[in-house]
Every structure is written in C-alpha cells, then in structure tokens.
Design a protein around this motif. Structure first.
Motif, PDB file in Angstrom:
ATOM      1  N   VAL A   4      -4.796  39.127 -12.866  1.00  0.00           N
ATOM      2  CA  VAL A   4      -4.883  38.192 -11.741  1.00  0.00           C
ATOM      3  C   VAL A   4      -4.273  36.858 -12.148  1.00  0.00           C
ATOM      4  O   VAL A   4      -4.628  36.294 -13.179  1.00  0.00           O
ATOM      5  CB  VAL A   4      -6.339  38.004 -11.286  1.00  0.00           C
ATOM      6  N   VAL A   5      -3.326  36.409 -11.342  1.00  0.00           N
ATOM      7  CA  VAL A   5      -2.575  35.186 -11.657  1.00  0.00           C
ATOM      8  C   VAL A   5      -2.547  34.310 -10.408  1.00  0.00           C
ATOM      9  O   VAL A   5      -2.536  34.838  -9.285  1.00  0.00           O
ATOM     10  CB  VAL A   5      -1.120  35.525 -12.065  1.00  0.00           C
ATOM     11  N   ARG A   6      -2.583  32.985 -10.608  1.00  0.00           N
ATOM     12  CA  ARG A   6      -2.462  32.147  -9.424  1.00  0.00           C
ATOM     13  C   ARG A   6      -1.603  30.932  -9.677  1.00  0.00           C
ATOM     14  O   ARG A   6      -1.532  30.412 -10.808  1.00  0.00           O
ATOM     15  CB  ARG A   6      -3.830  31.737  -8.897  1.00  0.00           C
ATOM     16  N   LEU A   7      -0.934  30.529  -8.595  1.00  0.00           N
ATOM     17  CA  LEU A   7      -0.194  29.253  -8.587  1.00  0.00           C
ATOM     18  C   LEU A   7      -1.138  28.267  -7.917  1.00  0.00           C
ATOM     19  O   LEU A   7      -1.487  28.429  -6.745  1.00  0.00           O
ATOM     20  CB  LEU A   7       1.101  29.384  -7.782  1.00  0.00           C
ATOM     21  N   ASN A   8      -1.561  27.267  -8.686  1.00  0.00           N
ATOM     22  CA  ASN A   8      -2.547  26.308  -8.182  1.00  0.00           C
ATOM     23  C   ASN A   8      -1.853  24.959  -7.979  1.00  0.00           C
ATOM     24  O   ASN A   8      -1.490  24.290  -8.939  1.00  0.00           O
ATOM     25  CB  ASN A   8      -3.696  26.178  -9.196  1.00  0.00           C
ATOM     26  N   ILE A   9      -1.610  24.600  -6.698  1.00  0.00           N
ATOM     27  CA  ILE A   9      -0.916  23.339  -6.404  1.00  0.00           C
ATOM     28  C   ILE A   9      -1.975  22.248  -6.271  1.00  0.00           C
ATOM     29  O   ILE A   9      -2.811  22.272  -5.363  1.00  0.00           O
ATOM     30  CB  ILE A   9      -0.057  23.466  -5.140  1.00  0.00           C
ATOM     31  N   LEU A  10      -1.947  21.312  -7.214  1.00  0.00           N
ATOM     32  CA  LEU A  10      -3.005  20.298  -7.302  1.00  0.00           C
ATOM     33  C   LEU A  10      -2.691  19.082  -6.442  1.00  0.00           C
ATOM     34  O   LEU A  10      -3.594  18.396  -5.961  1.00  0.00           O
ATOM     35  CB  LEU A  10      -3.174  19.893  -8.769  1.00  0.00           C
ATOM     36  N   GLU A  11      -1.405  18.759  -6.272  1.00  0.00           N
ATOM     37  CA  GLU A  11      -1.016  17.619  -5.437  1.00  0.00           C
ATOM     38  C   GLU A  11       0.226  17.989  -4.620  1.00  0.00           C
ATOM     39  O   GLU A  11       1.149  18.628  -5.156  1.00  0.00           O
ATOM     40  CB  GLU A  11      -0.662  16.394  -6.300  1.00  0.00           C
ATOM     41  N   ALA A  12       0.218  17.611  -3.346  1.00  0.00           N
ATOM     42  CA  ALA A  12       1.396  17.879  -2.492  1.00  0.00           C
ATOM     43  C   ALA A  12       1.494  16.770  -1.448  1.00  0.00           C
ATOM     44  O   ALA A  12       0.479  16.208  -1.035  1.00  0.00           O
ATOM     45  CB  ALA A  12       1.263  19.228  -1.805  1.00  0.00           C
ATOM     46  N   THR A  13       2.727  16.475  -1.001  1.00  0.00           N
ATOM     47  CA  THR A  13       2.922  15.402  -0.008  1.00  0.00           C
ATOM     48  C   THR A  13       2.499  15.893   1.378  1.00  0.00           C
ATOM     49  O   THR A  13       2.138  15.120   2.241  1.00  0.00           O
ATOM     50  CB  THR A  13       4.420  15.038   0.051  1.00  0.00           C
ATOM     51  N   ASP A  14       2.586  17.222   1.591  1.00  0.00           N
ATOM     52  CA  ASP A  14       2.142  17.835   2.863  1.00  0.00           C
ATOM     53  C   ASP A  14       1.922  19.324   2.590  1.00  0.00           C
ATOM     54  O   ASP A  14       2.078  19.765   1.447  1.00  0.00           O
ATOM     55  CB  ASP A  14       3.215  17.627   3.947  1.00  0.00           C
ATOM     56  N   GLY A  15       1.535  20.069   3.610  1.00  0.00           N
ATOM     57  CA  GLY A  15       1.186  21.490   3.412  1.00  0.00           C
ATOM     58  C   GLY A  15       2.250  22.238   2.633  1.00  0.00           C
ATOM     59  O   GLY A  15       3.338  22.488   3.145  1.00  0.00           O
ATOM     60  N   PRO A  16       1.948  22.615   1.356  1.00  0.00           N
ATOM     61  CA  PRO A  16       2.958  23.301   0.561  1.00  0.00           C
ATOM     62  C   PRO A  16       3.317  24.651   1.169  1.00  0.00           C
ATOM     63  O   PRO A  16       2.481  25.296   1.814  1.00  0.00           O
ATOM     64  CB  PRO A  16       2.297  23.459  -0.812  1.00  0.00           C
ATOM     65  N   THR A  17       4.576  25.054   0.994  1.00  0.00           N
ATOM     66  CA  THR A  17       5.028  26.340   1.531  1.00  0.00           C
ATOM     67  C   THR A  17       6.049  26.951   0.573  1.00  0.00           C
ATOM     68  O   THR A  17       6.956  26.262   0.108  1.00  0.00           O
ATOM     69  CB  THR A  17       5.601  26.169   2.960  1.00  0.00           C
ATOM     70  N   ILE A  18       5.867  28.226   0.265  1.00  0.00           N
ATOM     71  CA  ILE A  18       6.644  28.911  -0.781  1.00  0.00           C
ATOM     72  C   ILE A  18       7.388  30.107  -0.185  1.00  0.00           C
ATOM     73  O   ILE A  18       6.784  30.970   0.449  1.00  0.00           O
ATOM     74  CB  ILE A  18       5.704  29.396  -1.907  1.00  0.00           C
ATOM     75  N   TRP A  19       8.699  30.133  -0.370  1.00  0.00           N
ATOM     76  CA  TRP A  19       9.503  31.277   0.074  1.00  0.00           C
ATOM     77  C   TRP A  19       9.194  32.483  -0.807  1.00  0.00           C
ATOM     78  O   TRP A  19       8.833  33.558  -0.347  1.00  0.00           O
ATOM     79  CB  TRP A  19      11.000  30.976  -0.040  1.00  0.00           C
ATOM     80  N   GLU A  20       9.333  32.294  -2.154  1.00  0.00           N
ATOM     81  CA  GLU A  20       9.145  33.411  -3.082  1.00  0.00           C
ATOM     82  C   GLU A  20       8.443  32.935  -4.346  1.00  0.00           C
ATOM     83  O   GLU A  20       8.753  31.842  -4.858  1.00  0.00           O
ATOM     84  CB  GLU A  20      10.504  34.024  -3.459  1.00  0.00           C
ATOM     85  N   PHE A  21       7.478  33.755  -4.824  1.00  0.00           N
ATOM     86  CA  PHE A  21       6.782  33.503  -6.103  1.00  0.00           C
ATOM     87  C   PHE A  21       6.934  34.783  -6.914  1.00  0.00           C
ATOM     88  O   PHE A  21       6.467  35.849  -6.503  1.00  0.00           O
ATOM     89  CB  PHE A  21       5.294  33.212  -5.821  1.00  0.00           C
ATOM     90  N   GLN A  22       7.680  34.681  -8.030  1.00  0.00           N
ATOM     91  CA  GLN A  22       7.985  35.891  -8.809  1.00  0.00           C
ATOM     92  C   GLN A  22       7.492  35.754 -10.245  1.00  0.00           C
ATOM     93  O   GLN A  22       7.609  34.688 -10.856  1.00  0.00           O
ATOM     94  CB  GLN A  22       9.496  36.128  -8.823  1.00  0.00           C
ATOM     95  N   LEU A  23       6.950  36.856 -10.764  1.00  0.00           N
ATOM     96  CA  LEU A  23       6.576  36.919 -12.185  1.00  0.00           C
ATOM     97  C   LEU A  23       7.494  37.949 -12.834  1.00  0.00           C
ATOM     98  O   LEU A  23       7.643  39.057 -12.303  1.00  0.00           O
ATOM     99  CB  LEU A  23       5.103  37.333 -12.320  1.00  0.00           C
ATOM    100  N   LEU A  24       8.136  37.571 -13.920  1.00  0.00           N
ATOM    101  CA  LEU A  24       9.180  38.421 -14.499  1.00  0.00           C
ATOM    102  C   LEU A  24       8.918  38.684 -15.976  1.00  0.00           C
ATOM    103  O   LEU A  24       8.330  37.848 -16.665  1.00  0.00           O
ATOM    104  CB  LEU A  24      10.546  37.716 -14.333  1.00  0.00           C
ATOM    105  N   ALA A  25       9.332  39.850 -16.412  1.00  0.00           N
ATOM    106  CA  ALA A  25       9.296  40.163 -17.852  1.00  0.00           C
ATOM    107  C   ALA A  25      10.748  40.224 -18.284  1.00  0.00           C
ATOM    108  O   ALA A  25      11.404  41.251 -18.166  1.00  0.00           O
ATOM    109  CB  ALA A  25       8.601  41.508 -18.061  1.00  0.00           C
ATOM    110  N   SER A  26      11.278  39.078 -18.653  1.00  0.00           N
ATOM    111  CA  SER A  26      12.742  39.085 -18.939  1.00  0.00           C
ATOM    112  C   SER A  26      12.993  38.907 -20.425  1.00  0.00           C
ATOM    113  O   SER A  26      12.157  38.391 -21.159  1.00  0.00           O
ATOM    114  CB  SER A  26      13.404  37.950 -18.159  1.00  0.00           C
ATOM    115  N   ARG A  27      14.214  39.407 -20.800  1.00  0.00           N
ATOM    116  CA  ARG A  27      14.602  39.287 -22.238  1.00  0.00           C
ATOM    117  C   ARG A  27      14.832  37.805 -22.500  1.00  0.00           C
ATOM    118  O   ARG A  27      15.588  37.162 -21.775  1.00  0.00           O
ATOM    119  CB  ARG A  27      15.917  40.042 -22.482  1.00  0.00           C
ATOM    120  N   GLN A  28      14.052  37.174 -23.399  1.00  0.00           N
ATOM    121  CA  GLN A  28      14.189  35.716 -23.645  1.00  0.00           C
ATOM    122  C   GLN A  28      15.254  35.468 -24.707  1.00  0.00           C
ATOM    123  O   GLN A  28      15.439  36.311 -25.584  1.00  0.00           O
ATOM    124  CB  GLN A  28      12.849  35.137 -24.137  1.00  0.00           C
TER     125      GLN A  28
END
Ligand code: FHN
Length: 572
Positions: free
Chosen positions: A548-572
């Motif tokens: 379980v993972v979350r994006l926690n937005i603590l401060e925003a100028t107005d109602g935050p809105t997200i097109w895409e939230f991706q978690l990736l396992a990429s070759r670093q």
C-alpha cells in the motif's frame, strides 16, 4: 392556426423524422468522404465570443450568477469591438496549422452575432453593428479555412424556451417550446443559407429536459435537407454521455460524431470524434486566465490524433475584438511545430499502438509514427508488429536504432536526439499499417489499474475518481474539490512489490509540498519528500517493497489534480 394546431403539426413532423432516423439514419448522414475530409484536417479553432467578454466572466453561465440578468442582457449596448479583424483571426488559425474554424453564432445567453431577422437581440443593434458571421465566413473562404458555427439549443433568455438563468435552473413564466423550436430551425437555416455551406453545425446545450430526441432527430433531418454535406455533432440529439462525449444508442440518436469535452477522448476508430478544449480555463475571455504550456498544447493534440480524433482548440477573444497576443503566440508556436512535423498528424489515423501516458502513434500508408512523449530510459520496448520494419528514422532529427524480434520492437534514441515535447520515430513497414489491429500496451506502471482510494474526489464524480490517475490514460485525472489544500491518493498493489521510481503528471501545478509513503503495519513510512510536482515529475529512489502506497499532498494552492501517478521498477 391556433397554438394547439401548431403543436400537433410539429409533433407529427417530429415523430415522423424521429422514426426515419431510427429506421434508416444512415440515409441522411454526411457521406464517408465528407467525414474523412474533415477527419484528415485534425485541428480546428473554436471561438467563444460575445458581449459577455466585456465582463470577463463565463459566457452563458455567468448570466444571473456573477452578472445580474438585467446587466448581462444590456451588455450588447456597450459591445463595440472596433479592433475585430476577421482576416487576422483566420490568419491566426492558419498559422497555427488549423484547417477549420467554429464560432459561437449564439451561445446559451441567446445573443446572436449576426443580424438575424428572427430577433432584435443581435449584433446589428449593438454599437458595433457589423455582421461578424459575414466577415468571418468570407475571411475563411479567402484563406481556405473551413467555416462552421456553434449554435446553442438551450436559450436561457428567449421567452419561449422553458429554462432560464442561472444555468437553466429557473423556469420561464409562459414558455412555448414548439414555437421556440421553429425559431431554432429558422435561425439555423438562416445561418446556412447566408453564410454556408458550413463544414459543421456544432450544436450544444441539448442536455435540458425541454429538448427531446424527437426534436433532435427532426432538426438533424431538417438541416441535412437544406445542406446534405453538412456535418452535425452528436449534441443535436440526446445520446451524449456527459463530458466523455461518446454516444449511446447511435441507431436512435442523430449525430455524425462524438464530442469529448475538456479531456482527451479514448482510443476510438469505429466512430469519428473530436475533443473540444480551452487553451486557458474559461471558454470566453477572462483576464489573466491560466494558459496551457506549449508542451501541454502539443501533447494534447498528439494524444487526440493518436486516439483517431480531431482537436477543436478554443480561444475567447477580448471585448476590443483582438485574440489575446499571448494566446496568438502560443498558437503560432503550435503552427511552427506542425509545419515541421505535420506529416505525422494530418491525414493520419490513430494507432496501431494505443495511446499511453508515454507514447501515442499515428499511421499513414506504410508509415507508423511513434510519438514518444515521456522517456524513462534510453529504449522504448513495444509489442511486435505483424509487418517487417524496413526503415526507421527520427522525424524530429537525430539518430535512432531499432531492433525487431519476433515479440518486440525496441527503439533506442540517445539523449541528445530526444525532444522535450515529442520525439517522433518514423517506422516504414513492408505493407499498409492500416491492416494492423490496434495494440494495447501494457503499462510500465505497477500501479496501473490497481485499487485506488482518495481523501477527496471532485463533486464525488466517478469521472474524477482516484482510479483516473492510475488508468494509464493521460486524458483522465483524479481531481479534488476546489479550495482543497491537503489531499491524498492511495493505491493497493494487491501484494508487496518492489519499485524504485515514481512518475507523476499533475494538472495546473497546485501542489507545494508532498510526500510519498508506504504502509508498514498500521503506520505510514515516508520514503520520498518534495515540493512542486508539475506536468512531469519523475524521481528515482532506493528500492521500496510495499503493498500500500500513497501520495500525500500536504500543501496546495487549490484542489490538487493528477493526470497520472505511476510506480516503476526501472533499471537505475
Ligand atoms: O456550457 C457549454 C460551455 O459554455 C461551452 O460552450 C462548452 C463547449 O463545448 N460546452 C458546454 C459545456 O458542456
């Protein structure tokens, strides 16, 4: 002939036409050639304009809301856009790479920008007096731009139309819908006969109760009778499914194409569609309205065309008659890009690779154009194509290498050859790309399609729910209520998985402080902190294993809105 007689004759006529659409709708539909010619244009200018621009508030909707009705309805007596120059507007469209133009002949507020003989509430009775439809239609013909009009079915000012302002929320004292319908037919015929042939009659405002499927199908048949080549959108009848703009029961509901609004329509090849979207936020002019970046404008166009749609991009001109210079500049920038790369847009079809958050594709003949909109790593791995790649070049210049195996096509572009907005890889095949069935790409994101929850959802509307940030579709987004300053979105990956990169696409750049957390037992453990997110945020970190993972937005100028939230396992 008394009102009742008029009502019954109209009803009979309407029922007749409704039956005919249901029985042999296709007989009236625009010819496939006409539709294809319009589809090949891909890109058009939408114009929302009227006396309301004097107030800088939203056209139609601000009547009886931000602007009292009495004041709103008198604005035309001050409307004098002396700097209006139709040739200049059409030149802006042409220089932007647009092939057609749609202007609001009449919006929900009922004001007519041509001297209609069916009402006094028109431009001819303003200080300006000049016929805007005449000048624009002439300028379009002169410059080879297809001319069309947007015409509102609802009319919150007209005494015969039952609903009133604000926003259709009030009822008129003595409505007469059949007589209003005659008014609507007379005016739309007047427009076609005086300024036509039109490309499209772009209807809108069909969602209110007084408008019925019968009226819609009758109006469709009536206007096709006047101009058979006319293309009419799906908002003439009652089949539109909200802002997604698709049509239910197309055999019952007249209309030649679907109309997603303020979003990129889904990948759809079996029925024409056109996204309408604002270059800023409001449809009509608003001072200092937030304007989209060149990247968002161009990537929106590419994603729409990659989905096999058209883009109708909107400006709201100023009360003095000019299109705001910064909007003109932005459109010109789009035009410069299209003058270099239009081969991968005009006259193409969407696919064969369906659009994702990172790529879109278009094709024409034996050529497939892979539009790489976001890079994670040097190589893009795509599912194999049932045709041989005989050549591979970069339309945007530089070097590219391609490796085709039985089950994949790997495209590698060195960093110096990648483009910030769109790197266009042209694959030449040993046969027509149109024979290839559309291919859905599996998302690189471990969170794609997983169960999502959020602390807040805009007006509790499912179409803005948290799953819209995990659907690998850059045309949909999770949104929160305006005024929201803190919010979180949580994803349950189903089982513990390991990832080491996050990619977030935020709309409107509102977040100012955020953290990424994973659940350990009942506690949240923060593994990344940040401030701004913006259109394209991407960050690597030490591998994290969690369910379980979350994006926690603590401060925003107005109602935050997200097109895409991706978690990736990429070759670093
Ligand atoms: O209410 C209108 C709005 O003002 C604008 O005209 C858009 C354009 O498609 N359509 C309606 C909202 O769905």
């Amino acid at each position: 002939m008394c009102d009742r007689a008029i009502r019954s004759v109209c009803l009979l006529l309407v029922l007749g036409a409704a039956a005919s659409w249901a029985n042999d709708g296709s007989s009236l539909a625009a010819s496939p050639e006409q539709i294809q010619a319009w589809r090949d244009m891909k890109f058009g200018l939408f114009i929302h304009w009227g006396p309301v621009s004097i107030k800088g508030t939203e056209i139609g909707w601000s009547r009886g809301a931000q602007v009292p009705i009495e004041e709103y309805d008198q604005l035309y007596k001050q409307f004098n856009p002396t700097q209006f120059n139709a040739d200049a507007w059409v030149t802006v469209a042409r220089d932007a790479g647009m092939k057609y133009l749609v202007i609001t002949s009449k919006h929900h507020d009922g004001f007519c920008i041509w001297p209609s003989k069916y009402t006094d509430y028109h431009i001819g009775n303003s200080p300006f007096k000049r016929d805007i439809l005449r000048e624009l239609s002439d300028a379009c013909r002169k410059q080879g731009i297809q001319f069309s009009t947007y015409h509102s079915i609802c009319d919150w000012r007209h005494p015969d139309y039952p609903m009133g302002s604000p926003g259709g929320q009030t009822a008129k004292p003595n409505p007469n819908m059949p007589r209003y319908y005659e008014y609507l037919k007379n005016q739309t015929r007047e427009i076609i006969e005086n300024y036509g042939p039109l490309g499209i009659m772009w209807f809108d405002g069909e969602w209110e109760k007084p408008w019925t499927l019968e009226y819609g199908n009758d109006l469709y048949a009536y206007l096709k009778g006047i101009q058979p080549s006319l293309i009419i959108n799906n908002r003439v009848s009652k089949g539109r499914l909200g802002m997604a703009g698709t049509t239910q029961q197309t055999h019952l509901n007249a209309g030649d194409y679907d109309t997603p609004e303020q979003r990129i329509g889904g990948f759809q090849k079996d029925r024409p569609w056109e996204t309408c979207m604002t270059i800023c936020q409001q449809w009509a002019w608003k001072p200092n309205d937030q304007m989209k970046s060149l990247k968002e404008c161009l990537q929106t166009l590419v994603r729409v065309v990659g989905g096999d749609g058209n883009l109708l991009f909107n400006v709201g001109p100023m009360p003095d008659g000019r299109i705001e210079p910064r909007q003109v500049d932005r459109l010109r920038e789009m035009g410069r890009w299209l003058s270099r790369h239009g081969e991968s847009i005009y006259g193409t079809r969407g696919g064969p690779y369906k659009t994702t958050a990172k790529i879109a594709s278009t094709y024409k003949g034996n050529a497939v154009y892979v539009h790489v909109l976001d890079w994670s790593g040097d190589t893009i791995a795509l599912p194999a194509l049932p045709k041989k790649v005989t050549d591979c070049t970069l339309l945007t210049g530089g070097t590219v290498s391609v490796r085709q195996t039985a089950d994949a096509i790997e495209i590698t572009v060195p960093p110096q050859s990648r483009q910030e907005i769109d790197t266009i890889v042209k694959l030449t095949l040993d046969g027509p790309a149109g024979e290839i069935e559309p291919i859905t790409l599996t998302s690189p994101s471990l969170a794609a399609g997983k169960k999502a929850t959020a602390s807040n959802t805009f007006m509790r509307m499912a179409e803005f729910g948290p799953s819209k940030a995990l659907d690998d579709d850059a045309g949909t987004r999770w949104a929160t209520d305006s005024g929201t300053k803190q919010a979180w979105i949580e994803v349950d990956l189903g089982k513990p998985v390991t990832f080491n990169q996050v990619a977030i696409n935020e709309a409107y750049d509102r977040a100012r402080k955020f953290e990424l957390q994973c659940k350990e037992g009942d506690a949240w453990k923060t593994f990344l902190e940040g401030t701004r997110i913006g259109e394209e945020y991407s960050k690597g970190f030490n591998p994290v294993t969690a369910q379980v993972v979350r994006l926690n937005i603590l401060e925003a100028t107005d109602g935050p809105t997200i097109w895409e939230f991706q978690l990736l396992a990429s070759r670093q």
